[in-house]
Design an enzyme around this catalytic site. Structure first.
Site, mmCIF file in Angstrom:
data_model
loop_
_atom_site.group_PDB
_atom_site.id
_atom_site.type_symbol
_atom_site.label_atom_id
_atom_site.label_comp_id
_atom_site.label_asym_id
_atom_site.label_seq_id
_atom_site.Cartn_x
_atom_site.Cartn_y
_atom_site.Cartn_z
ATOM 1 N N THR A 40 -73.967 -66.111 -39.332
ATOM 2 C CA THR A 40 -75.328 -66.480 -39.752
ATOM 3 C C THR A 40 -75.708 -65.618 -40.949
ATOM 4 O O THR A 40 -75.166 -64.530 -41.128
ATOM 5 C CB THR A 40 -76.342 -66.247 -38.603
ATOM 6 N N THR A 41 -76.645 -66.090 -41.734
ATOM 7 C CA THR A 41 -77.301 -65.263 -42.747
ATOM 8 C C THR A 41 -78.807 -65.432 -42.584
ATOM 9 O O THR A 41 -79.325 -66.540 -42.748
ATOM 10 C CB THR A 41 -76.887 -65.674 -44.172
#
Length: 273
Positions: A40-41
Protein backbone atom coordinates in the site's frame (compact mmCIF):
# COMPACT_ATOMS: atom_id res chain seq x y z
CA UNK A 1 4.87 -39.93 59.58
CA UNK A 2 2.50 -37.85 57.53
CA UNK A 3 3.79 -35.38 55.02
CA UNK A 4 1.73 -32.32 54.28
CA UNK A 5 1.85 -30.72 50.86
CA UNK A 6 1.83 -27.01 50.38
CA UNK A 7 0.37 -25.52 47.21
CA UNK A 8 2.93 -23.21 45.71
CA UNK A 9 1.32 -20.40 43.71
CA UNK A 10 2.51 -20.19 40.11
CA UNK A 11 5.11 -17.57 39.34
CA UNK A 12 4.11 -14.61 37.24
CA UNK A 13 5.60 -13.70 33.89
CA UNK A 14 5.38 -14.81 30.31
CA UNK A 15 4.76 -18.51 29.64
CA UNK A 16 6.97 -20.07 26.97
CA UNK A 17 5.01 -23.33 26.80
CA UNK A 18 3.57 -22.54 23.38
CA UNK A 19 7.01 -21.59 22.06
CA UNK A 20 8.34 -24.99 23.10
CA UNK A 21 5.33 -26.62 21.47
CA UNK A 22 5.96 -24.75 18.22
CA UNK A 23 9.62 -25.82 18.21
CA UNK A 24 8.60 -29.44 18.74
CA UNK A 25 6.09 -29.30 15.89
CA UNK A 26 8.69 -27.70 13.60
CA UNK A 27 11.18 -30.47 14.38
CA UNK A 28 8.53 -33.05 13.48
CA UNK A 29 8.11 -31.50 10.04
CA UNK A 30 5.25 -29.04 10.47
CA UNK A 31 5.78 -25.99 8.28
CA UNK A 32 5.17 -22.76 10.16
CA UNK A 33 3.02 -20.10 8.47
CA UNK A 34 5.07 -17.62 6.49
CA UNK A 35 4.98 -13.85 6.80
CA UNK A 36 2.20 -12.22 4.78
CA UNK A 37 3.48 -9.50 2.46
CA UNK A 38 1.06 -6.63 2.01
CA UNK A 39 1.37 -3.54 -0.17
CA UNK A 40 0.00 0.00 0.00
CA UNK A 41 0.99 3.65 -0.26
CA UNK A 42 -0.78 6.05 2.12
CA UNK A 43 0.31 9.62 2.86
CA UNK A 44 -0.78 12.78 4.61
CA UNK A 45 0.35 16.37 5.01
CA UNK A 46 -0.64 19.54 6.82
CA UNK A 47 -1.33 22.57 4.64
CA UNK A 48 -2.31 26.14 5.42
CA UNK A 49 -5.99 25.47 6.17
CA UNK A 50 -6.09 21.83 7.26
CA UNK A 51 -4.99 18.29 6.43
CA UNK A 52 -4.81 16.34 3.15
CA UNK A 53 -4.77 12.52 3.12
CA UNK A 54 -4.03 10.33 0.10
CA UNK A 55 -3.99 6.63 -0.78
CA UNK A 56 -3.74 4.27 -3.72
CA UNK A 57 -6.56 1.83 -4.53
CA UNK A 58 -4.86 -1.56 -5.09
CA UNK A 59 -5.68 -4.50 -2.81
CA UNK A 60 -3.44 -7.56 -3.14
CA UNK A 61 -3.82 -11.18 -2.11
CA UNK A 62 -0.25 -12.42 -2.19
CA UNK A 63 0.95 -12.00 -5.80
CA UNK A 64 -2.63 -11.48 -7.05
CA UNK A 65 -4.34 -8.10 -7.47
CA UNK A 66 -7.62 -8.80 -5.66
CA UNK A 67 -9.23 -5.37 -6.09
CA UNK A 68 -8.19 -2.55 -8.41
CA UNK A 69 -10.33 0.18 -6.87
CA UNK A 70 -10.73 -0.33 -3.13
CA UNK A 71 -11.09 2.45 -0.53
CA UNK A 72 -8.27 2.92 1.98
CA UNK A 73 -9.35 6.26 3.48
CA UNK A 74 -11.73 5.41 6.34
CA UNK A 75 -14.25 7.64 8.09
CA UNK A 76 -13.59 8.20 11.80
CA UNK A 77 -15.61 11.34 12.56
CA UNK A 78 -16.99 14.25 10.53
CA UNK A 79 -13.69 16.07 11.05
CA UNK A 80 -11.32 13.06 11.24
CA UNK A 81 -10.31 10.48 8.61
CA UNK A 82 -7.76 7.66 8.69
CA UNK A 83 -5.74 5.90 5.96
CA UNK A 84 -5.04 2.21 6.51
CA UNK A 85 -2.18 -0.02 5.35
CA UNK A 86 -1.63 -3.68 6.14
CA UNK A 87 -4.32 -6.36 6.30
CA UNK A 88 -7.56 -4.92 4.93
CA UNK A 89 -9.76 -6.72 7.46
CA UNK A 90 -7.70 -5.41 10.39
CA UNK A 91 -7.63 -1.80 9.20
CA UNK A 92 -11.38 -1.74 8.55
CA UNK A 93 -12.25 -3.44 11.84
CA UNK A 94 -10.02 -1.16 13.94
CA UNK A 95 -11.19 2.07 12.30
CA UNK A 96 -14.87 1.04 12.49
CA UNK A 97 -14.51 0.17 16.18
CA UNK A 98 -12.86 3.47 17.10
CA UNK A 99 -15.31 5.39 14.90
CA UNK A 100 -18.23 3.96 16.87
CA UNK A 101 -16.54 4.87 20.16
CA UNK A 102 -16.01 8.43 18.95
CA UNK A 103 -19.69 8.66 17.98
CA UNK A 104 -20.79 7.55 21.45
CA UNK A 105 -18.41 10.10 22.95
CA UNK A 106 -19.95 12.88 20.81
CA UNK A 107 -23.45 11.83 21.90
CA UNK A 108 -22.43 11.92 25.56
CA UNK A 109 -20.49 15.19 25.53
CA UNK A 110 -22.23 17.09 22.74
CA UNK A 111 -18.85 18.19 21.37
CA UNK A 112 -16.87 17.45 18.22
CA UNK A 113 -14.33 14.64 18.44
CA UNK A 114 -10.68 15.53 18.93
CA UNK A 115 -7.90 13.95 16.90
CA UNK A 116 -5.92 13.11 20.06
CA UNK A 117 -8.90 11.09 21.32
CA UNK A 118 -8.92 8.93 18.18
CA UNK A 119 -5.13 8.60 18.38
CA UNK A 120 -5.25 7.39 21.99
CA UNK A 121 -7.97 4.81 21.29
CA UNK A 122 -6.13 3.44 18.26
CA UNK A 123 -2.69 3.18 19.86
CA UNK A 124 -4.05 1.59 23.06
CA UNK A 125 -5.87 -1.08 21.06
CA UNK A 126 -2.90 -1.87 18.81
CA UNK A 127 -0.43 -1.92 21.71
CA UNK A 128 -2.59 -4.41 23.63
CA UNK A 129 -2.25 -6.89 20.74
CA UNK A 130 1.55 -6.46 20.46
CA UNK A 131 1.56 -6.03 16.68
CA UNK A 132 -0.61 -9.03 15.81
CA UNK A 133 -3.27 -6.66 14.45
CA UNK A 134 -1.75 -5.75 11.10
CA UNK A 135 -2.86 -2.13 10.85
CA UNK A 136 -0.50 0.74 10.00
CA UNK A 137 -2.44 4.00 10.00
CA UNK A 138 -2.13 7.65 9.01
CA UNK A 139 -4.61 9.66 11.08
CA UNK A 140 -5.53 13.22 10.16
CA UNK A 141 -8.14 15.74 11.15
CA UNK A 142 -8.99 19.28 12.21
CA UNK A 143 -10.46 20.04 15.64
CA UNK A 144 -10.76 23.01 17.99
CA UNK A 145 -6.97 23.05 18.48
CA UNK A 146 -6.14 23.07 14.76
CA UNK A 147 -4.97 20.53 12.16
CA UNK A 148 -3.24 17.34 13.31
CA UNK A 149 -1.47 14.49 11.51
CA UNK A 150 -0.26 11.28 13.18
CA UNK A 151 1.17 7.93 12.11
CA UNK A 152 0.32 4.81 14.10
CA UNK A 153 2.40 1.65 13.77
CA UNK A 154 0.98 -1.88 14.30
CA UNK A 155 2.76 -2.24 17.66
CA UNK A 156 1.17 0.96 19.02
CA UNK A 157 3.96 3.51 18.62
CA UNK A 158 3.06 6.87 17.09
CA UNK A 159 4.64 9.88 15.40
CA UNK A 160 3.40 13.45 14.96
CA UNK A 161 4.76 15.10 11.83
CA UNK A 162 3.82 17.79 9.27
CA UNK A 163 3.91 15.09 6.55
CA UNK A 164 3.87 11.31 6.81
CA UNK A 165 3.89 8.15 4.68
CA UNK A 166 3.16 4.50 5.45
CA UNK A 167 3.03 1.23 3.55
CA UNK A 168 5.32 -0.63 1.18
CA UNK A 169 5.53 2.41 -1.12
CA UNK A 170 6.28 4.82 1.73
CA UNK A 171 9.95 5.35 0.81
CA UNK A 172 9.12 6.46 -2.72
CA UNK A 173 6.38 8.77 -1.43
CA UNK A 174 8.62 10.18 1.31
CA UNK A 175 11.29 11.10 -1.24
CA UNK A 176 8.74 13.36 -2.97
CA UNK A 177 7.69 14.99 0.31
CA UNK A 178 11.25 15.62 1.48
CA UNK A 179 12.12 17.24 -1.83
CA UNK A 180 9.05 19.44 -2.32
CA UNK A 181 7.20 19.97 0.98
CA UNK A 182 7.21 23.44 2.50
CA UNK A 183 5.22 25.18 5.20
CA UNK A 184 2.14 27.18 4.27
CA UNK A 185 1.09 25.16 1.24
CA UNK A 186 -2.17 26.18 -0.39
CA UNK A 187 -4.97 23.69 -0.98
CA UNK A 188 -4.16 23.17 -4.66
CA UNK A 189 -0.42 22.85 -3.97
CA UNK A 190 -1.08 20.31 -1.23
CA UNK A 191 -3.39 18.20 -3.40
CA UNK A 192 -0.85 18.24 -6.23
CA UNK A 193 1.97 17.17 -3.89
CA UNK A 194 -0.09 14.37 -2.31
CA UNK A 195 -1.11 13.06 -5.75
CA UNK A 196 2.51 13.13 -6.91
CA UNK A 197 3.69 11.21 -3.84
CA UNK A 198 1.01 8.53 -4.32
CA UNK A 199 1.95 8.21 -7.99
CA UNK A 200 5.57 7.76 -6.94
CA UNK A 201 4.51 4.82 -4.77
CA UNK A 202 2.32 3.40 -7.55
CA UNK A 203 5.10 3.42 -10.15
CA UNK A 204 7.92 2.25 -7.84
CA UNK A 205 6.17 -0.35 -5.67
CA UNK A 206 4.52 -3.52 -6.98
CA UNK A 207 2.15 -3.64 -4.00
CA UNK A 208 0.66 -0.23 -4.88
CA UNK A 209 -1.26 0.64 -7.99
CA UNK A 210 -4.41 1.72 -9.81
CA UNK A 211 -5.87 5.13 -8.85
CA UNK A 212 -5.31 8.00 -6.40
CA UNK A 213 -7.85 8.87 -3.67
CA UNK A 214 -7.56 12.17 -1.79
CA UNK A 215 -9.40 13.56 1.24
CA UNK A 216 -9.16 17.27 2.13
CA UNK A 217 -10.18 18.18 5.70
CA UNK A 218 -10.61 21.79 6.78
CA UNK A 219 -12.36 23.41 9.73
CA UNK A 220 -16.06 22.61 9.39
CA UNK A 221 -15.70 20.93 6.00
CA UNK A 222 -14.29 17.84 4.30
CA UNK A 223 -13.98 16.86 0.64
CA UNK A 224 -13.42 13.26 -0.45
CA UNK A 225 -11.99 13.15 -3.99
CA UNK A 226 -12.59 9.57 -5.07
CA UNK A 227 -10.39 8.51 -8.03
CA UNK A 228 -8.89 12.00 -8.21
CA UNK A 229 -6.23 10.71 -10.61
CA UNK A 230 -5.98 7.59 -12.77
CA UNK A 231 -2.30 7.09 -13.66
CA UNK A 232 -2.98 3.68 -15.26
CA UNK A 233 -6.19 3.97 -17.28
CA UNK A 234 -7.60 1.08 -19.26
CA UNK A 235 -6.48 1.39 -22.86
CA UNK A 236 -9.33 -0.50 -24.51
CA UNK A 237 -10.39 1.14 -27.78
CA UNK A 238 -13.87 -0.35 -27.70
CA UNK A 239 -16.21 0.06 -24.74
CA UNK A 240 -17.06 -3.64 -25.08
CA UNK A 241 -13.58 -4.76 -24.04
CA UNK A 242 -10.46 -5.87 -25.87
CA UNK A 243 -9.86 -4.81 -29.47
CA UNK A 244 -8.09 -7.20 -31.81
CA UNK A 245 -6.18 -6.45 -34.99
CA UNK A 246 -7.71 -7.32 -38.30
CA UNK A 247 -7.88 -11.04 -39.22
CA UNK A 248 -7.07 -12.06 -35.63
CA UNK A 249 -10.55 -11.63 -34.17
CA UNK A 250 -12.02 -14.32 -31.98
CA UNK A 251 -15.20 -15.63 -33.61
CA UNK A 252 -17.74 -17.42 -31.49
CA UNK A 253 -19.98 -18.38 -34.43
CA UNK A 254 -19.44 -17.95 -38.15
CA UNK A 255 -21.86 -18.84 -40.93
CA UNK A 256 -20.39 -18.89 -44.44
CA UNK A 257 -22.95 -19.29 -47.25
CA UNK A 258 -21.87 -21.30 -50.32
CA UNK A 259 -21.23 -19.33 -53.49
CA UNK A 260 -23.16 -21.80 -55.65
CA UNK A 261 -25.34 -24.80 -55.08
CA UNK A 262 -23.68 -28.12 -55.75
CA UNK A 263 -25.79 -31.09 -56.94
CA UNK A 264 -24.46 -34.64 -56.73
CA UNK A 265 -25.81 -37.15 -59.28
CA UNK A 266 -25.06 -40.86 -59.58
CA UNK A 267 -23.44 -41.91 -62.87
CA UNK A 268 -23.40 -45.50 -64.13
CA UNK A 269 -24.99 -48.64 -62.81
CA UNK A 270 -24.37 -50.46 -59.62
CA UNK A 271 -21.87 -53.32 -59.82
CA UNK A 272 -23.28 -56.82 -59.95
CA UNK A 273 -22.03 -59.58 -57.68
Amino acid sequence: MSQSTVDVPPKGGFSFDLCKRNDMLTQKGLKAPSFLKTGTTIVGLIFKDGVILGADTRATEGPIVADKNCEKIHYMAPNIYCCGAGTAADTEAVTDMVSSQLRLHRYQTGRDSRVITALTLLKKHLFSYQGHVSAALVLGGVDITGPHLHTIYPHGSTDTLPFATMGSGSLAAMSVFEAKYKEGLTRDEGIKLVAESICSGIFNDLGSGSNVDICVITKGNKEYLRNYMEPNPRTYVSSKGYSFTKKTEVLLTKITPLLERVEITEVGEAMEE
